[in-house]
Design a protein around this motif. Sequence first.
Motif, short mmCIF file in Angstrom:
data_model
loop_
_atom_site.label_atom_id
_atom_site.label_comp_id
_atom_site.label_asym_id
_atom_site.label_seq_id
_atom_site.Cartn_x
_atom_site.Cartn_y
_atom_site.Cartn_z
N ALA A 1 31.85 36.53 48.63
CA ALA A 1 33.30 36.63 48.45
C ALA A 1 33.96 35.34 48.90
O ALA A 1 33.42 34.61 49.73
N ASP A 2 35.12 35.05 48.35
CA ASP A 2 35.95 33.95 48.84
C ASP A 2 36.64 34.42 50.12
O ASP A 2 37.09 35.57 50.20
N ASP A 3 36.73 33.54 51.10
CA ASP A 3 37.33 33.90 52.38
C ASP A 3 38.52 32.98 52.67
O ASP A 3 38.40 31.75 52.62
N TYR A 4 39.67 33.61 52.96
CA TYR A 4 40.90 32.87 53.27
C TYR A 4 41.27 33.15 54.72
O TYR A 4 41.62 34.27 55.07
N PHE A 5 41.21 32.13 55.56
CA PHE A 5 41.40 32.26 57.00
C PHE A 5 42.76 31.66 57.36
O PHE A 5 42.90 30.44 57.50
N HIS A 6 43.77 32.52 57.51
CA HIS A 6 45.14 32.08 57.78
C HIS A 6 45.34 31.97 59.30
O HIS A 6 45.36 32.99 59.99
N ILE A 7 45.49 30.76 59.80
CA ILE A 7 45.63 30.58 61.24
C ILE A 7 47.02 31.04 61.69
O ILE A 7 48.04 30.59 61.18
N LEU A 8 47.03 31.95 62.67
CA LEU A 8 48.28 32.46 63.23
C LEU A 8 48.62 31.79 64.56
O LEU A 8 49.79 31.59 64.88
N SER A 9 47.60 31.47 65.34
CA SER A 9 47.80 30.77 66.61
C SER A 9 46.53 30.00 66.94
O SER A 9 45.43 30.38 66.53
N GLY A 10 46.67 28.91 67.68
CA GLY A 10 45.51 28.11 68.04
C GLY A 10 45.03 27.24 66.89
O GLY A 10 45.77 26.95 65.95
N GLU A 11 43.77 26.84 66.96
CA GLU A 11 43.17 25.98 65.94
C GLU A 11 41.78 26.47 65.58
O GLU A 11 41.07 27.05 66.41
N GLN A 12 41.38 26.21 64.33
CA GLN A 12 40.00 26.38 63.91
C GLN A 12 39.50 25.04 63.39
O GLN A 12 40.21 24.35 62.65
N ASP B 1 38.92 40.49 39.20
CA ASP B 1 40.34 40.19 39.42
C ASP B 1 41.23 41.42 39.26
O ASP B 1 42.28 41.53 39.90
N SER B 2 40.81 42.35 38.41
CA SER B 2 41.64 43.52 38.15
C SER B 2 41.62 44.51 39.31
O SER B 2 42.46 45.42 39.37
N PHE B 3 40.70 44.35 40.25
CA PHE B 3 40.59 45.27 41.39
C PHE B 3 41.36 44.79 42.61
O PHE B 3 41.55 45.55 43.56
N TYR B 4 41.82 43.55 42.61
CA TYR B 4 42.49 43.01 43.78
C TYR B 4 43.93 43.51 43.87
O TYR B 4 44.66 43.54 42.88
N ILE B 5 44.35 43.90 45.07
CA ILE B 5 45.73 44.34 45.28
C ILE B 5 46.52 43.33 46.12
O ILE B 5 47.75 43.39 46.16
N PHE B 6 45.82 42.41 46.77
CA PHE B 6 46.49 41.40 47.59
C PHE B 6 46.57 40.09 46.81
O PHE B 6 45.68 39.76 46.03
N GLU B 7 47.66 39.34 47.04
CA GLU B 7 47.85 38.04 46.41
C GLU B 7 47.73 36.95 47.47
O GLU B 7 48.37 37.02 48.52
N THR B 8 46.89 35.96 47.20
CA THR B 8 46.64 34.92 48.20
C THR B 8 47.91 34.16 48.57
O THR B 8 48.13 33.84 49.74
N ASP B 9 48.75 33.88 47.58
CA ASP B 9 49.99 33.15 47.86
C ASP B 9 50.93 33.98 48.75
O ASP B 9 51.58 33.45 49.65
N HIS B 10 50.98 35.29 48.49
CA HIS B 10 51.84 36.16 49.30
C HIS B 10 51.35 36.21 50.74
O HIS B 10 52.16 36.14 51.68
#
Length: 213
Positions: free
Chosen positions: A116-127, A23-32
């Motif tokens: 790793a945990d993978d977070y797939f944020h849909i920008l267009s279309g559908e998955q 956790d201390s190495f992560y620079i990105f925040e999932t909520d952001h």
Amino acid sequence: MKVVAIIGAVLAALYYVIEKNLDSFYIFETDHLHDLAKRAIATHGNDTRAIVNYIKTELSATTKLSSYMSTGEEWFFNNAGGAMGGMTILHASITEYLIIFGTAVGTEGHTGRHTADDYFHILSGEQWAYVPGEYEAEVYRPGDVHHLHRGDVKQYRMPDNCFALEYARGWIPPMMFFGLADGIFSTLDIPTMWTTSYVTGREMIGNLLLGKF
């Protein structure tokens, strides 16, 4: 044999230390990232190129992130788990990656079972996603995030034009085997494998030199 044993012990110790402190190495925040994706969609609607540019601009302008972001926009194919699409790397390090992944023609395949945990944020279309034992698909639309937990696996499909902001956090290097396996055993697309390895390696090493694991 002593040298091998020493190297093995050092690597095991390194793995243990990093695993306990991931956790201390992560620079990105999932909520952001989720909020950023939703704001980009709300601002630009169905203009996927503008959505991607909005995301890249904000991340590159964020003080704590700017040094670790890729400065170029290099698109190349990715064949993994039977699925095919295009990707561009925004960030790659030992413990995180952030990419834009998608296709204008649709694809389907195996998610892989990852370290790793993978977070797939849909920008267009559908998955669409499927888990054995279920009788209905999981459907993710623009603004949704599909969280594939570390160690889990699903079948997935992007039935038509679909692009996403994909964020992974955990142990990234082992994921490279899955990312290159189709190229080695199926497509034999050497130029794409070279580009994938070169760009990923360049970004990871560059971030290591900045002290980012």
